[in-house]
Design an enzyme around this catalytic site. Structure first.
Site, PDB file in Angstrom:
ATOM      1  N   LYS A 268      33.968 -13.662  31.440  1.00 39.83           N
ATOM      2  CA  LYS A 268      32.687 -14.273  31.860  1.00 39.83           C
ATOM      3  C   LYS A 268      32.217 -13.225  32.895  1.00 39.83           C
ATOM      4  O   LYS A 268      32.848 -12.529  33.551  1.00 39.83           O
ATOM      5  CB  LYS A 268      32.768 -15.747  32.804  1.00 39.83           C
ATOM      6  CG  LYS A 268      33.644 -15.598  33.959  1.00 39.83           C
ATOM      7  CD  LYS A 268      33.804 -16.892  34.576  1.00 39.83           C
ATOM      8  CE  LYS A 268      34.900 -17.072  35.798  1.00 39.83           C
ATOM      9  NZ  LYS A 268      35.253 -18.275  35.951  1.00 39.83           N
TER      10      LYS A 268
ATOM     11  N   CYS B  20      41.639 -26.022  43.006  1.00 40.50           N
ATOM     12  CA  CYS B  20      42.701 -24.764  42.788  1.00 40.50           C
ATOM     13  C   CYS B  20      42.294 -23.649  43.051  1.00 40.50           C
ATOM     14  O   CYS B  20      41.061 -23.378  43.610  1.00 40.50           O
ATOM     15  CB  CYS B  20      42.968 -24.863  41.227  1.00 40.50           C
ATOM     16  SG  CYS B  20      41.731 -23.986  40.203  1.00 40.50           S
TER      17      CYS B  20
ATOM     18  N   ARG C 290      27.145 -28.313  29.558  1.00 44.92           N
ATOM     19  CA  ARG C 290      26.483 -27.721  30.543  1.00 44.92           C
ATOM     20  C   ARG C 290      25.298 -26.978  29.946  1.00 44.92           C
ATOM     21  O   ARG C 290      25.276 -26.289  29.156  1.00 44.92           O
ATOM     22  CB  ARG C 290      27.378 -26.633  31.257  1.00 44.92           C
ATOM     23  CG  ARG C 290      26.949 -25.849  32.429  1.00 44.92           C
ATOM     24  CD  ARG C 290      27.635 -24.974  33.083  1.00 44.92           C
ATOM     25  NE  ARG C 290      28.776 -25.327  33.528  1.00 44.92           N
ATOM     26  CZ  ARG C 290      30.499 -24.620  33.493  1.00 44.92           C
ATOM     27  NH1 ARG C 290      30.352 -23.621  33.323  1.00 44.92           N
ATOM     28  NH2 ARG C 290      31.308 -25.346  34.271  1.00 44.92           N
TER      29      ARG C 290
ATOM     30  N   CYS D 139      38.934 -31.469  35.331  1.00 44.81           N
ATOM     31  CA  CYS D 139      39.270 -29.931  35.115  1.00 44.81           C
ATOM     32  C   CYS D 139      40.828 -30.039  34.931  1.00 44.81           C
ATOM     33  O   CYS D 139      41.711 -30.431  35.702  1.00 44.81           O
ATOM     34  CB  CYS D 139      38.817 -29.246  36.478  1.00 44.81           C
ATOM     35  SG  CYS D 139      39.374 -27.556  36.360  1.00 44.81           S
TER      36      CYS D 139
ATOM     37  N   CYS E  21      34.155 -28.378  44.290  1.00 41.86           N
ATOM     38  CA  CYS E  21      34.222 -28.333  42.632  1.00 41.86           C
ATOM     39  C   CYS E  21      34.503 -29.754  42.062  1.00 41.86           C
ATOM     40  O   CYS E  21      35.113 -30.732  42.949  1.00 41.86           O
ATOM     41  CB  CYS E  21      35.325 -27.083  42.462  1.00 41.86           C
ATOM     42  SG  CYS E  21      37.070 -27.918  42.338  1.00 41.86           S
TER      43      CYS E  21
ATOM     44  N   ARG F 113      26.650 -15.496  32.282  1.00 35.94           N
ATOM     45  CA  ARG F 113      26.326 -16.904  32.456  1.00 35.94           C
ATOM     46  C   ARG F 113      25.154 -17.027  33.122  1.00 35.94           C
ATOM     47  O   ARG F 113      24.297 -16.348  33.248  1.00 35.94           O
ATOM     48  CB  ARG F 113      27.477 -17.190  33.382  1.00 35.94           C
ATOM     49  CG  ARG F 113      29.041 -17.118  33.003  1.00 35.94           C
ATOM     50  CD  ARG F 113      29.419 -18.210  32.118  1.00 35.94           C
ATOM     51  NE  ARG F 113      30.614 -18.170  31.665  1.00 35.94           N
ATOM     52  CZ  ARG F 113      31.673 -19.030  32.184  1.00 35.94           C
ATOM     53  NH1 ARG F 113      31.724 -19.973  33.210  1.00 35.94           N
ATOM     54  NH2 ARG F 113      32.997 -18.742  31.653  1.00 35.94           N
TER      55      ARG F 113
ATOM     56  N   CYS G 297      35.713 -21.875  42.071  1.00 33.24           N
ATOM     57  CA  CYS G 297      34.304 -22.381  41.568  1.00 33.24           C
ATOM     58  C   CYS G 297      33.266 -22.608  42.313  1.00 33.24           C
ATOM     59  O   CYS G 297      32.056 -22.449  42.356  1.00 33.24           O
ATOM     60  CB  CYS G 297      34.583 -23.461  40.499  1.00 33.24           C
ATOM     61  SG  CYS G 297      35.219 -22.938  39.163  1.00 33.24           S
TER      62      CYS G 297
ATOM     63  N   LYS H  86      28.941 -12.804  35.817  1.00 32.96           N
ATOM     64  CA  LYS H  86      27.962 -13.616  36.544  1.00 32.96           C
ATOM     65  C   LYS H  86      26.924 -12.521  37.275  1.00 32.96           C
ATOM     66  O   LYS H  86      27.380 -11.740  37.771  1.00 32.96           O
ATOM     67  CB  LYS H  86      28.770 -14.357  37.809  1.00 32.96           C
ATOM     68  CG  LYS H  86      29.671 -15.388  36.959  1.00 32.96           C
ATOM     69  CD  LYS H  86      30.347 -16.218  37.991  1.00 32.96           C
ATOM     70  CE  LYS H  86      31.141 -17.392  37.232  1.00 32.96           C
ATOM     71  NZ  LYS H  86      31.891 -18.197  38.426  1.00 32.96           N
TER      72      LYS H  86
END
Length: 588
Positions: free
Chosen positions: A230, A496, A87, A457, A451, A156, A500, A232
């Site tokens: 993480k 899930c 990414r 994934c 997603c 991120r 995301c 954001k």
């Protein structure tokens, strides 16, 4: 040793007054970070060990370098077939045509021939073999992009409202601020350069048997253990919340005066990740904490990050995000601690109302005599498939017109600085390659996201990106029959509960709960400042649209003038909707 490393971080006077009085057992990932020598760990040796995969420790550390180890879940009969997602972190989604061409070339040469625009305005490749990993990251850096901090327990990719309104100083100031903020938030470790950006012989001399690096001067913001999870950050406006500020750990809502940014309302504690088996996890909207003048914004943002660094949960990664620290402490106590780290009082937030999102799609005047055009890219996937040759079209646009580009938080592409003579040319390239223009895209498709989910994934429970386009086909038909084809509302699907694609504040959220089954959420809204609620659970995929069609019909018949779908569902509530919306007989 692990606890000692945590306690060794530089602290302001009195900062540790809220620290635990007894030593807590750290999660295994914390131990990996502590022993990694600033994100090196066993990666150098495993890069050249001849295996097609990495060990557990390297898998965790590699995330900070911008890559995840994955396997093809459609092809597990003969064992796992490993590959890597890589990414690029692209602040505010800004890149050149040359950079886009380089990314497209990479997806053909070493990836699975597709490139994906992420929901955080980055780009990602799938299907990269371990033997091509170093080459891939090196080449991304050769065109002045990076994968550093695109993943991992760090800040991120920083999001920003992407529209290039060059006649509006506010947008230009926000984009410039995003660039400045990035320079303060990126990790400083030399491991990234050593692993990916120097030649193999030099890399071996530097890394094999290298000594331990000591001292937090290597990472003055993060320290040797980085963040608990993480983090954001998004930057937006009350009139343009396309970055979903309420979903961010730290949302910076710009306050403009006389067409200039005077400062930000700081929103803290957003996050949508949920672990299905853990009732202690939940989605949360960020809360307004304070107003900060523009000149103090970076220092206050650092203070927020440092508080999370020092007090976030490092024993249980399921509850390690900032939202859980704020939930446990309460916002007033959290604000006091941020003031302590910052070194001064913070003013209360200014009054504001979020009124809209601007996805930047279609034709717009830039304000400088030129135009920009936003192209909807379904679920962000850039590919040539059947009669739709988007990848081919993009290559031609980037080679012939060569405009600057912006990637949007809704996974679209904005082509900037277009002359009047470019407008017909751009449209002709799209039509010749079978690419639907934004004007030819329905409202429901334009405002949908999914997603990646299966097959790449490892967390996915069921389909998302491969399932949503077919559901949108059905929804288009139902909405047209009901006379609602022009209604604007957000539909977001994830394979899930980790969220995301930000499903928990959308008008319609579809979240994978079991194989082929989804939880339907209703009652959020496009402005992004309200969570939705569970309408129906464990809905088979073939029943999702029929059940939504009943809601659409009720909405058509009972809505108030100008009322959006999410606002209608919120006003009616779950019980009323269930009482008035017929469930298909075959679903009972």
């Amino acid at each position: 040793m692990q606890a000692a490393a945590l306690a060794s971080r530089p602290q302001a006077s009195g900062i540790m007054s809220d620290a635990p009085t007894k030593e807590e057992k750290l999660s295994p990932v914390e131990g990996m970070k502590i022993e990694s020598n600033y994100l090196r760990g066993p990666i150098p040796a495993e890069l050249v060990d001849g295996n097609d995969h990495f060990g557990k420790e390297s898998i965790q550390l590699l995330k900070h370098h911008g890559t995840y180890q994955q396997d093809d879940r459609d092809d597990r009969d003969g064992g796992k077939t490993y590959s890597f997602m890589v990414r690029s972190a692209i602040p505010g989604g800004k890149l050149t045509s040359e950079q886009m061409l380089a990314e497209i070339d990479l997806c053909d040469e070493v990836g699975n021939t597709t490139l994906r625009i992420t929901t955080r305005q980055g780009l990602q490749h799938h299907g990269i073999l371990k033997s091509n990993l170093q080459q891939t990251i090196h080449r991304i850096n050769e065109v002045q992009l990076t994968t550093l901090a695109a993943c991992g327990d760090v800040v991120r990719n920083i999001m920003c409202s992407p529209c290039p309104y060059h006649g509006d100083a506010v947008y230009s100031q926000l984009q410039a601020f995003a660039d400045e903020l990035v320079t303060h938030m990126r990790p400083r470790t030399r491991a990234y350069h050593e692993l990916w950006l120097i030649d193999e012989a030099t890399r071996e001399r530097q890394l094999v048997g290298g000594g331990k690096i000591e001292g937090d001067e290597v990472e003055p913001l993060y320290g040797p253990t980085y963040l608990p999870r993480k983090f954001k950050i998004g930057i937006g406006l009350p009139t343009d919340n396309i970055v979903d500020l309420y979903s961010q750990d730290l949302g910076l809502m710009a306050i403009a005066e006389n067409w200039n940014v005077s400062g930000f309302n700081m929103l803290v504690g957003g996050g949508f990740g949920v672990t299905p088996s853990a009732a202690k996890t939940f989605p949360a909207l960020a809360q307004p904490m304070c107003y900060i003048p523009l000149a103090q914004a970076i220092d206050v943002a650092k203070a927020v990050i440092k508080v999370q660094r020092d007090f976030g949960n490092r024993s249980d990664r399921k509850v390690a995000r900032l939202k859980y620290l704020i939930h446990n402490w309460g916002l007033p106590r959290f604000k006091e601690k941020v003031e302590e780290y910052f070194g001064g009082p913070l003013a209360p937030p200014r009054p504001f109302v979020v009124t809209d999102q601007n996805d930047g799609m279609g034709w717009h005047a830039q304000g400088d005599g030129k135009w920009f055009y936003g192209l909807n890219v379904e679920n962000g996937r850039i590919k040539d498939e059947g009669s739709i040759r988007l990848k081919t079209a993009l290559r031609e646009v980037c080679r012939t017109i060569a405009p600057p580009l912006r990637l949007t938080p809704h996974q679209g592409i904005i082509f900037c600085d277009l002359k009047e003579s470019d407008r017909g040319r751009l449209t002709e390239i799209f039509h010749r390659n079978g690419v639907p223009t934004t004007e030819e895209t329905s409202a429901v498709r334009r405002w949908s996201m999914a997603c990646p989910a299966l097959p790449t994934c490892g967390l996915s429970i069921t389909e998302s990106e491969r399932a949503l386009p077919g559901m949108i086909d059905q929804m288009e038909h139902s909405l047209a029959e009901l006379g609602l084809a022009g209604e604007v509302f957000t539909t977001r699907m994830t394979g899930c509960p980790n969220g995301c694609a930000r499903p928990y504040n959308s008008d319609i959220g579809l979240v994978g709960k079991a194989k082929g089954k989804y939880t339907i959420f209703l009652g959020g809204r496009r402005q992004g400042d309200r969570l939705n609620f569970i309408y129906q659970d464990m809905v088979p995929s073939e029943e999702v649209v029929p059940r939504l069609a009943s809601v659409f019909r009720y909405y058509r018949d009972e809505r108030q003038p100008g009322e959006a779908l999410g606002d209608f569902c919120h006003r009616k509530g779950k019980d009323d909707l269930l009482a008035h919306c017929e469930i298909p007989v075959e679903a009972v």
